[in-house]
Design a protein around this motif. Structure first.
Motif, PDB file in Angstrom:
ATOM      1  N   ILE A 262     -17.617  -8.483  12.082  1.00  0.00           N
ATOM      2  CA  ILE A 262     -16.966  -7.384  12.816  1.00  0.00           C
ATOM      3  C   ILE A 262     -14.609  -7.877  12.010  1.00  0.00           C
ATOM      4  N   TRP A 263     -14.852  -9.362  12.014  1.00  0.00           N
ATOM      5  CA  TRP A 263     -14.287 -10.394  11.686  1.00  0.00           C
ATOM      6  C   TRP A 263     -13.441  -9.451   9.826  1.00  0.00           C
ATOM      7  N   ALA A 264     -14.678  -9.702   9.248  1.00  0.00           N
ATOM      8  CA  ALA A 264     -14.843  -9.350   7.623  1.00  0.00           C
ATOM      9  C   ALA A 264     -14.773  -7.969   7.966  1.00  0.00           C
ATOM     10  N   VAL A 265     -15.258  -7.355   8.174  1.00  0.00           N
ATOM     11  CA  VAL A 265     -15.163  -5.913   7.990  1.00  0.00           C
ATOM     12  C   VAL A 265     -13.627  -4.995   8.755  1.00  0.00           C
ATOM     13  N   TYR A 266     -12.635  -5.686   9.518  1.00  0.00           N
ATOM     14  CA  TYR A 266     -11.760  -5.961   9.264  1.00  0.00           C
ATOM     15  C   TYR A 266     -10.814  -6.098   8.370  1.00  0.00           C
ATOM     16  N   ALA A 267     -10.394  -7.186   8.349  1.00  0.00           N
ATOM     17  CA  ALA A 267      -9.708  -8.327   7.623  1.00  0.00           C
ATOM     18  C   ALA A 267      -9.979  -7.655   5.262  1.00  0.00           C
ATOM     19  N   TRP A 268     -11.270  -6.769   5.587  1.00  0.00           N
ATOM     20  CA  TRP A 268     -11.314  -5.395   4.550  1.00  0.00           C
ATOM     21  C   TRP A 268     -10.821  -4.413   5.020  1.00  0.00           C
ATOM     22  N   CYS A 269     -10.697  -3.671   5.466  1.00  0.00           N
ATOM     23  CA  CYS A 269     -10.279  -2.298   5.934  1.00  0.00           C
ATOM     24  C   CYS A 269      -8.110  -3.263   6.100  1.00  0.00           C
ATOM     25  N   LYS A 270      -8.074  -3.851   6.551  1.00  0.00           N
ATOM     26  CA  LYS A 270      -6.439  -4.121   6.691  1.00  0.00           C
ATOM     27  C   LYS A 270      -6.131  -3.995   5.187  1.00  0.00           C
ATOM     28  N   ARG A 271      -6.276  -5.564   4.263  1.00  0.00           N
ATOM     29  CA  ARG A 271      -6.449  -4.869   2.895  1.00  0.00           C
ATOM     30  C   ARG A 271      -6.420  -4.172   2.272  1.00  0.00           C
ATOM     31  N   THR A 272      -7.014  -2.871   2.620  1.00  0.00           N
ATOM     32  CA  THR A 272      -7.389  -1.439   2.059  1.00  0.00           C
ATOM     33  C   THR A 272      -6.548  -0.920   2.282  1.00  0.00           C
ATOM     34  N   ASP A 273      -5.901  -1.005   3.129  1.00  0.00           N
ATOM     35  CA  ASP A 273      -4.890  -0.383   3.946  1.00  0.00           C
ATOM     36  C   ASP A 273      -3.199  -0.550   3.990  1.00  0.00           C
ATOM     37  N   GLU A 274      -3.333  -1.706   3.842  1.00  0.00           N
ATOM     38  CA  GLU A 274      -2.093  -2.662   2.627  1.00  0.00           C
ATOM     39  C   GLU A 274      -1.219  -1.942   1.466  1.00  0.00           C
ATOM     40  N   LEU A 275      -3.005  -1.487   0.527  1.00  0.00           N
ATOM     41  CA  LEU A 275      -2.535  -1.027  -0.735  1.00  0.00           C
ATOM     42  C   LEU A 275      -1.895  -0.100  -0.537  1.00  0.00           C
ATOM     43  N   VAL A 276      -1.757   1.013   0.554  1.00  0.00           N
ATOM     44  CA  VAL A 276      -1.061   2.411   0.484  1.00  0.00           C
ATOM     45  C   VAL A 276      -0.179   2.241   1.287  1.00  0.00           C
ATOM     46  N   ASP A 277      -0.051   1.293   2.367  1.00  0.00           N
ATOM     47  CA  ASP A 277       0.891   1.771   3.330  1.00  0.00           C
ATOM     48  C   ASP A 277       1.463   0.374   3.666  1.00  0.00           C
ATOM     49  N   GLY A 278       1.529  -0.342   2.979  1.00  0.00           N
ATOM     50  CA  GLY A 278       1.721  -2.119   3.124  1.00  0.00           C
ATOM     51  C   GLY A 278       3.357  -2.440   1.604  1.00  0.00           C
ATOM     52  N   PRO A 279       4.128  -2.843   1.787  1.00  0.00           N
ATOM     53  CA  PRO A 279       5.679  -3.344   0.822  1.00  0.00           C
ATOM     54  C   PRO A 279       5.185  -3.009  -0.413  1.00  0.00           C
ATOM     55  N   ASN A 280       3.829  -3.361  -0.626  1.00  0.00           N
ATOM     56  CA  ASN A 280       4.478  -2.801  -2.434  1.00  0.00           C
ATOM     57  C   ASN A 280       3.687  -1.396  -2.720  1.00  0.00           C
ATOM     58  N   ALA A 281       3.222  -0.212  -1.856  1.00  0.00           N
ATOM     59  CA  ALA A 281       3.019   0.619  -2.181  1.00  0.00           C
ATOM     60  C   ALA A 281       3.455   1.679  -2.872  1.00  0.00           C
ATOM     61  N   PHE A 282       4.489   1.136  -3.031  1.00  0.00           N
ATOM     62  CA  PHE A 282       5.393   2.058  -4.188  1.00  0.00           C
ATOM     63  C   PHE A 282       4.297   1.641  -5.549  1.00  0.00           C
ATOM     64  N   CYS A 283       4.112   1.015  -6.115  1.00  0.00           N
ATOM     65  CA  CYS A 283       3.704  -0.092  -7.310  1.00  0.00           C
ATOM     66  C   CYS A 283       2.563   0.121  -7.131  1.00  0.00           C
ATOM     67  N   VAL A 284       1.081   1.176  -6.073  1.00  0.00           N
ATOM     68  CA  VAL A 284       0.172   1.194  -6.099  1.00  0.00           C
ATOM     69  C   VAL A 284      -0.110   2.753  -7.376  1.00  0.00           C
ATOM     70  N   SER A 285      -1.103   2.099  -8.396  1.00  0.00           N
ATOM     71  CA  SER A 285      -1.604   3.005  -8.663  1.00  0.00           C
ATOM     72  C   SER A 285      -3.149   3.988  -8.948  1.00  0.00           C
ATOM     73  N   PRO A 286      -4.013   4.899  -9.593  1.00  0.00           N
ATOM     74  CA  PRO A 286      -4.402   5.351  -9.224  1.00  0.00           C
ATOM     75  C   PRO A 286      -5.237   3.721 -10.082  1.00  0.00           C
ATOM     76  N   ALA A 287      -5.291   3.087 -10.770  1.00  0.00           N
ATOM     77  CA  ALA A 287      -6.054   2.204 -11.931  1.00  0.00           C
ATOM     78  C   ALA A 287      -6.001   0.589 -10.882  1.00  0.00           C
ATOM     79  N   ALA A 288      -4.839   1.146 -10.205  1.00  0.00           N
ATOM     80  CA  ALA A 288      -5.176  -0.429  -9.128  1.00  0.00           C
ATOM     81  C   ALA A 288      -6.807  -0.257  -7.777  1.00  0.00           C
ATOM     82  N   LEU A 289      -6.269   0.739  -7.154  1.00  0.00           N
ATOM     83  CA  LEU A 289      -7.277   1.825  -6.724  1.00  0.00           C
ATOM     84  C   LEU A 289      -9.194   1.663  -7.141  1.00  0.00           C
ATOM     85  N   ASP A 290      -9.179   1.838  -8.566  1.00  0.00           N
ATOM     86  CA  ASP A 290     -10.307   1.650  -9.503  1.00  0.00           C
ATOM     87  C   ASP A 290     -10.982   0.317  -9.273  1.00  0.00           C
ATOM     88  N   ARG A 291      -9.931  -0.274  -9.455  1.00  0.00           N
ATOM     89  CA  ARG A 291     -10.313  -1.727  -9.398  1.00  0.00           C
ATOM     90  C   ARG A 291     -10.490  -2.020  -7.866  1.00  0.00           C
TER      91      ARG A 291
END
Length: 267
Positions: free
Chosen positions: A126-155
């Motif tokens: 469950i720690w592994a699942v949470y860590a993945w979800c946290k990292r996924t959330d940070e893509l659009v809700d973290g400090p670098n969210a402003f520069c996240v592109s559709p290509a980054a989500l594709d990757r």
């Protein structure tokens, strides 16, 4: 995730998701030793099937997810025949899970305490699942969210597929790769969470309840579906796997709706 309903400002989804996980872990762990029985009462409420603008049960593929993930319930050997285990060094995996534990302990303190009620193997998973979800959330809700592109989500989605193919890209991915091989997790809830991230890059308000309900599936319902095989189901329970997965799905959606309503009052 940072999307909102039309009446609210930007909700604190990161905090909200942590509370969702806490409730799921505590409730599931408390019931893990009980004989779960979910009879349908005569006047029980049945959630409506939404139109194509919202989310249908067929869109979630709940039957497929329940059947697949139930194969490896309770660390059964049945999952081994379904997916070959990746060859990962034991010491490397110990470090991977430890890093996931630290992420969970730092960002979801209440949830982390709930995970300590689980067995050692389930804690790590469950720690592994949470860590993945946290990292996924940070893509659009973290400090670098402003520069996240559709290509980054594709990757990121390609990396998810690599995890399920047994080819992790980094040490944190390795922990989830090992978890997937042990608990036979289905990839769809993970993909659907990434869909929710895409929604966050496209819109921040929702016009009706159907759109909001779909968002709550991506933000909370997916977590419930990911969690069931790790939490486990009592093999002596008279409840069907379908009913348990439905309950987990609606618990996640309901908690997300509740958290958004709370944010309306606070903000």
């Amino acid at each position: 995730m940072c999307s909102t309903f039309s009446l609210a400002a930007k909700p604190s989804i990161g905090e909200s998701r942590g509370k969702i996980w806490s409730l799921q872990v505590i409730n599931s762990a408390a019931r893990s030793e009980l004989n779960i029985n979910i009879p349908r009462e005569k006047n029980s409420i049945i959630l409506p099937r939404l139109s194509t603008q919202g989310m249908l049960q067929s869109d979630v593929h709940i039957c497929e997810i329940a059947e697949r993930q139930s194969l490896a319930n309770n660390l059964s050997d049945k999952g081994d025949a379904f997916r070959s285990k990746p060859q990962l060094d034991a010491m490397f995996l110990d470090e991977a899970y430890e890093r996931c534990r630290k992420i969970c302990a730092e960002y979801a303190k209440t949830y982390y305490l709930g995970t300590l009620l689980l067995t050692k193997e389930r804690q790590k998973a469950i720690w592994a699942v949470y860590a993945w979800c946290k990292r996924t959330d940070e893509l659009v809700d973290g400090p670098n969210a402003f520069c996240v592109s559709p290509a980054a989500l594709d990757r990121w989605e390609e990396r998810l597929q690599d995890i399920f193919n047994g080819h992790p890209n980094d040490i944190l991915d390795a922990a989830l790769t090992d978890t997937v091989s042990k608990f036979n997790l289905h990839i769809k809830p993970f993909r659907d969470m990434i869909k929710g991230m895409r929604m966050d890059t496209e819109k921040c308000r929702y016009a009706n309840f159907q759109e909001l309900y779909l968002y709550c599936y991506y933000a909370g319902g997916t977590v419930g579906l990911m969690s069931v095989p790790v939490m486990g189901m009592d093999p002596d329970s008279s409840a069907s796997a379908q009913s348990i997965y439905n309950a987990a799905l609606y618990l996640g959606i309901g908690n997300q709706l509740t958290n958004i309503l709370r944010d309306v009052g606070e903000e």
